[in-house]
Design a protein around this motif. Structure first.
Motif, PDB file in Angstrom:
ATOM      1  N   ILE A   1       0.849  -1.237  -0.196  1.00  0.00           N
ATOM      2  CA  ILE A   1       0.085  -0.012   0.069  1.00  0.00           C
ATOM      3  C   ILE A   1       0.706   1.219   0.192  1.00  0.00           C
ATOM      4  CG2 ILE A   1      -1.992  -1.110   1.241  1.00  0.00           C
ATOM      5  CD1 ILE A   1      -1.039   0.166   3.756  1.00  0.00           C
ATOM      6  N   GLU A   2       2.185   1.355  -0.381  1.00  0.00           N
ATOM      7  CA  GLU A   2       3.138   2.260  -0.457  1.00  0.00           C
ATOM      8  C   GLU A   2       2.644   3.344  -1.245  1.00  0.00           C
ATOM      9  OE1 GLU A   2       7.061   0.748  -0.556  1.00  0.00           O
ATOM     10  OE2 GLU A   2       7.212   0.614   1.521  1.00  0.00           O
ATOM     11  N   GLY A   3       2.115   2.954  -2.313  1.00  0.00           N
ATOM     12  CA  GLY A   3       1.853   3.636  -3.513  1.00  0.00           C
ATOM     13  C   GLY A   3       0.654   4.714  -2.989  1.00  0.00           C
ATOM     14  N   TYR A   4      -0.223   4.241  -2.015  1.00  0.00           N
ATOM     15  CA  TYR A   4      -1.495   5.433  -1.507  1.00  0.00           C
ATOM     16  C   TYR A   4      -1.136   5.971  -0.427  1.00  0.00           C
ATOM     17  CZ  TYR A   4      -3.783   1.883  -4.225  1.00  0.00           C
ATOM     18  OH  TYR A   4      -4.059   0.868  -5.373  1.00  0.00           O
ATOM     19  N   TYR A   5       0.343   6.432  -0.022  1.00  0.00           N
ATOM     20  CA  TYR A   5       0.596   7.060   1.008  1.00  0.00           C
ATOM     21  C   TYR A   5       1.744   8.286   0.365  1.00  0.00           C
ATOM     22  CZ  TYR A   5      -1.340   4.242   4.559  1.00  0.00           C
ATOM     23  OH  TYR A   5      -2.294   3.646   5.562  1.00  0.00           O
ATOM     24  N   GLN A   6       2.050   9.491   1.028  1.00  0.00           N
ATOM     25  CA  GLN A   6       2.725  10.258   0.631  1.00  0.00           C
ATOM     26  C   GLN A   6       4.277   9.779   1.133  1.00  0.00           C
ATOM     27  OE1 GLN A   6       2.250  13.059  -1.037  1.00  0.00           O
ATOM     28  NE2 GLN A   6      -0.146  12.598  -0.965  1.00  0.00           N
ATOM     29  N   LYS A   7       4.990  10.302   0.555  1.00  0.00           N
ATOM     30  CA  LYS A   7       6.355   9.905   0.846  1.00  0.00           C
ATOM     31  C   LYS A   7       6.941   9.855   2.059  1.00  0.00           C
ATOM     32  CE  LYS A   7       8.563  10.003  -3.872  1.00  0.00           C
ATOM     33  NZ  LYS A   7       9.448  10.687  -4.775  1.00  0.00           N
ATOM     34  N   THR A   8       6.311  11.014   2.876  1.00  0.00           N
ATOM     35  CA  THR A   8       6.711  11.247   4.182  1.00  0.00           C
ATOM     36  C   THR A   8       5.810  10.440   5.098  1.00  0.00           C
ATOM     37  OG1 THR A   8       4.857  13.037   3.979  1.00  0.00           O
ATOM     38  CG2 THR A   8       7.616  13.665   3.429  1.00  0.00           C
ATOM     39  N   GLU A   9       4.819   9.601   4.682  1.00  0.00           N
ATOM     40  CA  GLU A   9       4.028   9.111   5.645  1.00  0.00           C
ATOM     41  C   GLU A   9       4.122   7.593   5.544  1.00  0.00           C
ATOM     42  OE1 GLU A   9      -0.006  10.047   3.988  1.00  0.00           O
ATOM     43  OE2 GLU A   9      -0.102  11.919   5.298  1.00  0.00           O
ATOM     44  N   SER A  10       3.652   6.657   6.348  1.00  0.00           N
ATOM     45  CA  SER A  10       3.747   5.217   6.272  1.00  0.00           C
ATOM     46  C   SER A  10       2.479   4.826   7.252  1.00  0.00           C
ATOM     47  CB  SER A  10       4.969   4.714   6.886  1.00  0.00           C
ATOM     48  OG  SER A  10       5.310   5.223   8.251  1.00  0.00           O
ATOM     49  N   PRO A  11       2.229   3.661   7.080  1.00  0.00           N
ATOM     50  CA  PRO A  11       1.101   3.092   7.590  1.00  0.00           C
ATOM     51  C   PRO A  11       1.549   2.846   9.126  1.00  0.00           C
ATOM     52  CG  PRO A  11       1.452   1.681   5.866  1.00  0.00           C
ATOM     53  CD  PRO A  11       2.765   2.571   5.857  1.00  0.00           C
ATOM     54  N   SER A  12       0.582   3.281  10.291  1.00  0.00           N
ATOM     55  CA  SER A  12       0.998   3.366  11.645  1.00  0.00           C
ATOM     56  C   SER A  12       0.932   1.870  12.150  1.00  0.00           C
ATOM     57  CB  SER A  12      -0.109   4.149  12.113  1.00  0.00           C
ATOM     58  OG  SER A  12      -1.286   3.446  12.242  1.00  0.00           O
ATOM     59  N   LEU A  13       1.447   1.574  13.220  1.00  0.00           N
ATOM     60  CA  LEU A  13       1.633   0.456  13.871  1.00  0.00           C
ATOM     61  C   LEU A  13       0.332  -0.140  14.284  1.00  0.00           C
ATOM     62  CD1 LEU A  13       4.857   0.820  16.003  1.00  0.00           C
ATOM     63  CD2 LEU A  13       4.467  -0.616  14.026  1.00  0.00           C
ATOM     64  N   ALA A  14      -0.616   0.828  14.725  1.00  0.00           N
ATOM     65  CA  ALA A  14      -2.136   0.497  14.900  1.00  0.00           C
ATOM     66  C   ALA A  14      -2.685  -0.112  14.062  1.00  0.00           C
ATOM     67  CB  ALA A  14      -2.671   1.782  15.506  1.00  0.00           C
ATOM     68  N   PHE A  15      -2.484   0.574  12.766  1.00  0.00           N
ATOM     69  CA  PHE A  15      -3.216  -0.118  11.332  1.00  0.00           C
ATOM     70  C   PHE A  15      -2.480  -1.332  10.939  1.00  0.00           C
ATOM     71  CE2 PHE A  15      -2.881  -0.730   6.850  1.00  0.00           C
ATOM     72  CZ  PHE A  15      -4.177  -0.569   6.495  1.00  0.00           C
ATOM     73  N   LEU A  16      -1.436  -1.607  11.064  1.00  0.00           N
ATOM     74  CA  LEU A  16      -0.549  -2.766  10.917  1.00  0.00           C
ATOM     75  C   LEU A  16      -1.075  -4.051  11.708  1.00  0.00           C
ATOM     76  CD1 LEU A  16       2.960  -1.569   9.694  1.00  0.00           C
ATOM     77  CD2 LEU A  16       1.092  -2.370   8.164  1.00  0.00           C
ATOM     78  N   SER A  17      -1.191  -3.617  13.109  1.00  0.00           N
ATOM     79  CA  SER A  17      -1.610  -4.439  14.182  1.00  0.00           C
ATOM     80  C   SER A  17      -2.884  -5.030  13.713  1.00  0.00           C
ATOM     81  CB  SER A  17      -1.549  -3.846  15.477  1.00  0.00           C
ATOM     82  OG  SER A  17      -2.721  -2.913  15.597  1.00  0.00           O
ATOM     83  N   LYS A  18      -3.585  -4.665  12.894  1.00  0.00           N
ATOM     84  CA  LYS A  18      -5.040  -5.296  12.655  1.00  0.00           C
ATOM     85  C   LYS A  18      -5.055  -6.272  11.807  1.00  0.00           C
ATOM     86  CE  LYS A  18      -7.579  -0.879  13.012  1.00  0.00           C
ATOM     87  NZ  LYS A  18      -8.236  -1.298  14.122  1.00  0.00           N
ATOM     88  N   PHE A  19      -3.821  -6.614  11.193  1.00  0.00           N
ATOM     89  CA  PHE A  19      -3.484  -7.676  10.221  1.00  0.00           C
ATOM     90  C   PHE A  19      -2.896  -8.903  10.814  1.00  0.00           C
ATOM     91  CE2 PHE A  19      -3.713  -3.848   7.566  1.00  0.00           C
ATOM     92  CZ  PHE A  19      -4.518  -4.381   6.331  1.00  0.00           C
TER      93      PHE A  19
END
Length: 299
Positions: A13-31
């Motif tokens: 999903i990197e392409g859906y974020y700005q270069k300065t952003e990244s998925p949060s740990l809270a978001f990733l923990s849902k997987f």
């Protein structure tokens, strides 16, 4: 491991974020990554135990099956054997193609019905989530004299030979996607679709294809639906990438629609999982297989 799986999710999903952003740990923990065999009941028992920890009873659980039909049947059987649907509102999203013929689709659907009500199964065609489809649904077919759909891709299918040798491009694209598009243009008249010019219609295979020499990787169909002329052009490993629909009205005015989406198609599908405009009913699927097999017989 969960960590390795989170890394895969992050990269996808990197392409859906700005270069300065990244998925949060809270978001990733849902997987959560669970490993198991499709034929092993322990796989599904582990899955349900996880659901019990994170999902409240009677809430909806959506299970996406983007795997071959035979594996989809195993997954649905395995999950339903846990009686999960007694405690949760379970919906299965099944990726096309489901079966490789009208006969197979009917057989597989009957098997599904022995595990769960067909009302809890949604057949996916991600082309229905393309931005152009929303615009096309507003078109008055009575004013159209010609429909031309072109889907050319420069990429080959050598990385999908096992799948492609079993399916071919007509089943994959015409039955799988193009008929869904045509149904939004033609509406109830879709059932009247037929071959118009057998001589000008053709199938082919790109040079260097490493699979079955009898499998098509290109097709051109010249069809009609009552007074509407329909030209379909579709191929892999073509000279250019073209994905568009061109509608010509009775005054010879043309309007083109790009089949490139403005947003992620699966995001749209999952968000609208209860909207029939984005999914196929089993009656639609049966119609598409009937039309496909008739067209193939006429070639």
């Amino acid at each position: 491991t969960d960590y390795e799986y989170h890394d895969i999710v992050k990269k996808s999903i990197e392409g859906y974020y700005q270069k300065t952003e990244s998925p949060s740990l809270a978001f990733l923990s849902k997987f959560k990554y669970l490993c198991g065999d499709y034929d092993n009941s322990r796989t599904y028992n582990s899955l349900v135990k996880y659901f019990d920890m994170v999902v409240a009873r009677d809430e909806e659980i959506v299970i996406y099956c983007g795997v071959p039909s035979s594996i989809t049947l195993k997954i649905v059987k395995g999950i339903c054997s846990t009686k999960i649907n007694k405690y949760y509102n379970v919906t299965f999203l099944v990726e096309k193609p489901f079966g490789n013929s009208f006969k197979e689709f009917c057989e597989y659907t009957e098997v599904l019905k022995t595990y769960i009500s067909i009302d809890h199964v949604r057949f996916i065609d991600h082309y229905l989530a393309k931005s152009a489809i929303t615009e096309i649904k507003q078109v008055d077919i009575n004013k159209i004299q010609k429909v031309e759909i072109t889907i050319y891709e420069t990429e080959g299918v050598d990385h999908r030979l096992a799948y492609f040798d079993n399916v071919g491009l007509i089943n994959d694209m015409f039955q799988g996607h193009i008929l869904s598009i045509l149904s939004k243009i033609l509406g109830k008249n879709t059932s009247k679709l037929e071959m118009n010019d057998k001589v000008s219609s053709e199938i082919g295979q790109y040079r260097g294809y490493k699979g079955d020499l009898n499998i098509e990787t290109y097709f051109k169909l010249r069809l009609k639906c009552e007074e509407v002329v329909i030209h379909i052009n579709c191929g892999k490993k073509m000279g250019s990438n073209i994905k568009e629909i061109v509608l010509t009205d009775k005054n010879e005015n043309e309007k083109s629609y790009s089949l490139l989406s403005k947003q992620n198609e699966y995001y749209t599908l999952f968000k609208n999982k209860h909207n029939n405009d984005y999914f196929l009913l089993d009656e639609d699927y049966k119609l598409y297989w009937n039309i496909t097999e008739q067209i193939k017989n006429d070639l």
